[in-house]
Scaffold this active site. Structure first.
Site, short mmCIF file in Angstrom:
data_model
loop_
_atom_site.label_atom_id
_atom_site.label_comp_id
_atom_site.label_asym_id
_atom_site.label_seq_id
_atom_site.Cartn_x
_atom_site.Cartn_y
_atom_site.Cartn_z
N HIS A 138 0.85 -1.18 0.00
CA HIS A 138 0.00 0.00 0.00
C HIS A 138 0.89 1.23 0.00
O HIS A 138 1.83 1.33 0.79
CB HIS A 138 -0.90 0.01 1.25
CG HIS A 138 -1.71 1.25 1.38
ND1 HIS A 138 -2.81 1.51 0.59
CD2 HIS A 138 -1.58 2.32 2.21
CE1 HIS A 138 -3.33 2.68 0.93
NE2 HIS A 138 -2.60 3.19 1.90
N GLU A 152 15.79 7.37 2.08
CA GLU A 152 17.15 7.73 2.47
C GLU A 152 17.34 9.25 2.40
O GLU A 152 16.63 9.94 1.66
CB GLU A 152 18.16 7.02 1.56
CG GLU A 152 19.64 7.35 1.83
CD GLU A 152 20.10 6.97 3.22
OE1 GLU A 152 19.58 7.57 4.19
OE2 GLU A 152 21.01 6.13 3.34
#
Length: 250
Positions: free
Chosen positions: A4, A77
């Site tokens: 999802h 990141e």
């Protein structure tokens, strides 16, 4: 296993690379290490290498292979700007040229440490809300077993289930090294997370190895202003026993 996507947010664009062969091996080792644990929730960076890592971990799990996997851009990141995709030595040289430590340096066009921390704080807020909505009843004050305001430190025996034997809600969160380092610092320095006895601060703030595992127990409380963490306990940081085992068996 379901996937999802959360609502997309504005993030610093990073290079979205797949897992290398070594990354696949490390993820499989982590999955084997965690195979007997039950994950009630799974949250993953929407970069493909994180998604692949989570899929491999869940594919090895005996209890959580069907758990919904939430892809969240808040867990991406740190963006490194002009240094994105370059060797780490390149980033070190840029930091040295500016007279800064590599871990504190922000390359041109990159994401500052404060911006990364803001992302993590937003993730924590959404995490707390989701945990209480899914696992806490309307009259329940906490999603964890009720206890004293300062629970005893968990017994750490070097096992995969350290600290979670009696914890009913267990979330797997898959992110990236620089993001994790900033997140741990926020938990420890800003939120006053309780650390295991004897754990050195140099280890707390050390870089997370690929598929390194850190575990935190968070007790949540409902308040008028929203969910709040009333106690945070670190069980371990940057554990890599599974990587050592994989090397020894190779």
């Amino acid at each position: 296993m379901e996937k999802h996507n959360t609502t997309e947010i504005n993030c610093f664009k990073g290079i979205d690379t797949p897992l290398s062969d070594t990354g696949h091996q490390q993820a499989a080792a982590a999955g084997q290490y965690l195979r007997d644990l039950h994950f009630t929730n799974v949250f993953v960076s929407n970069l493909q290498r994180a998604g692949q890592t989570a899929e491999i971990i869940l594919g090895n799990n005996l209890h959580s292979s069907a758990t919904e996997m939430i892809l969240d851009p808040l867990l991406r990141e740190r963006g490194f700007g002009v240094a994105e995709g370059r060797p780490k030595e390149h980033l070190k040289n840029m930091a040295n040229a500016e007279g800064q430590a590599c871990r504190d340096y922000t390359p041109p066009g990159g994401e500052t440490l404060e911006q990364v921390k803001t992302r993590f704080k937003k993730f924590l807020k959404s995490l707390y809300q989701r945990m209480l909505e899914e696992h806490g009843s309307a009259d329940q004050r906490s999603v964890s077993t009720p206890g004293p305001s300062e629970p005893e430190q968990p017994v750490i025996a070097g096992l995969a289930n350290d600290g979670v034997q009696n914890v009913p809600v267990h979330a797997l969160i898959v992110s990236h090294g620089a993001f994790i380092r900033v997140s741990v610092r926020h938990l420890v320095e800003d939120l006053q997370c309780r650390l295991p006895a004897g754990l050195k601060m140099s280890q707390v703030f050390s870089p997370c190895p690929n598929t390194g595992i850190s575990r935190f127990i968070i007790s949540l409380r409902r308040e008028d202003s929203g969910p709040r963490a009333c106690h945070i306990q670190c069980v371990f940081i940057n554990r890599k026993d599974h990587l050592d085992d994989a090397r020894n068996s190779a």
